[in-house]
Write an enzyme that holds these catalytic residues in place. Structure first.
Site, PDB file in Angstrom:
ATOM      1  NE  ARG A  92     -29.565  42.682  28.385  1.00 29.38           N
ATOM      2  CZ  ARG A  92     -30.966  43.055  28.557  1.00 29.38           C
ATOM      3  NH1 ARG A  92     -31.772  43.809  27.430  1.00 29.38           N
ATOM      4  NH2 ARG A  92     -31.312  42.930  29.833  1.00 29.38           N
ATOM      5  CD  GLN A 187     -37.636  47.371  31.041  1.00 30.11           C
ATOM      6  OE1 GLN A 187     -37.954  47.960  32.390  1.00 30.11           O
ATOM      7  NE2 GLN A 187     -36.562  46.631  31.166  1.00 30.11           N
ATOM      8  CG  ASP A 228     -35.738  37.607  30.649  1.00 32.86           C
ATOM      9  OD1 ASP A 228     -35.419  38.056  29.786  1.00 32.86           O
ATOM     10  OD2 ASP A 228     -36.456  38.208  31.667  1.00 32.86           O
ATOM     11  CG  ASN A 238     -39.335  37.946  34.251  1.00 28.13           C
ATOM     12  OD1 ASN A 238     -39.105  37.995  33.129  1.00 28.13           O
ATOM     13  ND2 ASN A 238     -40.272  38.686  34.691  1.00 28.13           N
ATOM     14  CE  LYS A 239     -36.160  45.467  35.202  1.00 27.94           C
ATOM     15  NZ  LYS A 239     -34.955  46.129  34.546  1.00 27.94           N
TER      16      LYS A 239
END
Length: 327
Positions: A92, A187, A228, A238-239
């Site tokens: 990742r 999530q 992130d 980020n997501k």
């Protein structure tokens, strides 16, 4: 306040690494056994664990790599460890936690072999674990300081230990939380909402499409998410979905606080961060329909009020100060 289940979801054992399967949590609590580095790498790629979970998985996977290399001569053992680290980092690439985990585990490796090598890597991994948790606690305290008493916080995706420590630090402020579902892995619905409820705070779940409307109501005091990665010029990665919420928050004068332990000196700009694209079939798998799935998005600094770090809050355009404050 009790420690939630997801705060301890990766464990080193005598014969491998056990990872709580976040894909089926909270309906099921299944631990996936990983006997070697490749098993851990596949578990990370397959989303068995997410957010900071891969960081801890990589720490303990490097201990497995040391165990595998214990019979080798020092040079060959180091080559084995480096290859294991490269495999884990590749799983990742958008989040730089994996790189930091590998570096922590190998920080004191210098020509050791056998059981001495295993002990050295284990000590590095344990130090990396402790450092991440202590920095997350500091990050939570600094973020809590930005929230007024009785605040309503909108969050997105699963901020893991950052959120756990924020909830702990803000326990006396009577903060309530609104979390998005976070499609397609949900999530927010499965991890964030479950953990907030487990910690006993006021929790509301909304769909991803409701974020702007909720911000428009004027009842949200802050948008708070993890990051992130944050680049040195203030871009927040980020997501996927964070950008839309940040733009909406700016439109309705709601501050956006992005939590990250530290901005990444190896990423001067957003162009230096590889954005992971997952298989579109994770969104839809039907003939004639193509799924498009960037796992992360990039929020420009003009939509970010504060980047909160373990050393305190920073203007996103002045992140160089993070490294100037402490030698």
């Amino acid at each position: 306040m009790s420690t939630p289940v997801l705060a301890d979801s990766v464990r080193l054992t005598d014969d491998g690494v056990e990872i709580l399967d976040r894909r089926v949590f909270p309906e099921q609590r299944v631990w996936v056994h990983c006997g070697g580095v490749e098993d851990v790498a596949k578990a990370i790629e397959d989303m068995v664990t997410q957010s900071s979970g891969p960081y801890f998985a990589a720490l303990w996977a490097m201990v497995l790599a040391a165990r595998e290399a214990a019979h080798l001569e020092p040079a060959a053992a180091r080559a084995h460890l480096d290859a294991a680290g490269e495999r884990l980092i590749a799983t990742r690439r958008t989040n730089n936690h994996l790189r930091k985990a590998v570096a922590a585990a190998l920080s004191d490796v210098d020509g050791q072999a056998g059981e001495e090598l295993v002990a050295t890597v284990l000590a590095g991994a344990r130090a990396g674990d402790e450092r991440y948790r202590s920095r997350s606690a500091a990050l939570g305290r600094h973020t809590a300081d930005l929230l007024p008493d009785g605040a309503t916080v909108l969050t997105h995706c699963w901020a893991d230990l950052y959120l756990v420590e924020l909830v702990r630090a803000a326990a006396d402020k009577n903060v309530s939380y609104i979390c998005t579902e976070t499609r397609p892995y949900r999530q927010g619905a499965r991890l964030t909402a479950e953990t907030l409820a487990e910690m006993g705070v006021d929790t509301t779940l909304i769909t991803d499409g409701m974020g702007a409307a909720v911000l428009a109501e004027g009842t949200v005091d802050a948008l708070v998410t993890a990051a992130d990665r944050v680049t040195m010029d203030g871009h927040v990665i980020n997501k996927i979905g964070t950008l839309g919420l940040a733009v909406a928050a700016a439109a309705f004068d709601v501050p956006f606080h992005a939590m990250v332990q530290a901005p990444d000196r190896l990423a001067p700009t957003a162009a230096d961060v590889p954005i992971e694209y997952r298989d579109g079939r994770e969104i839809v798998d039907r003939p004639g329909i193509r799924g498009h799935y960037p796992a992360f998005d990039i929020t420009p600094p003009r939509f970010v009020t504060t980047v909160v770090t373990d050393r305190g809050p920073f203007d996103p355009r002045r992140l160089a100060g993070y490294y100037q404050e402490v030698p």
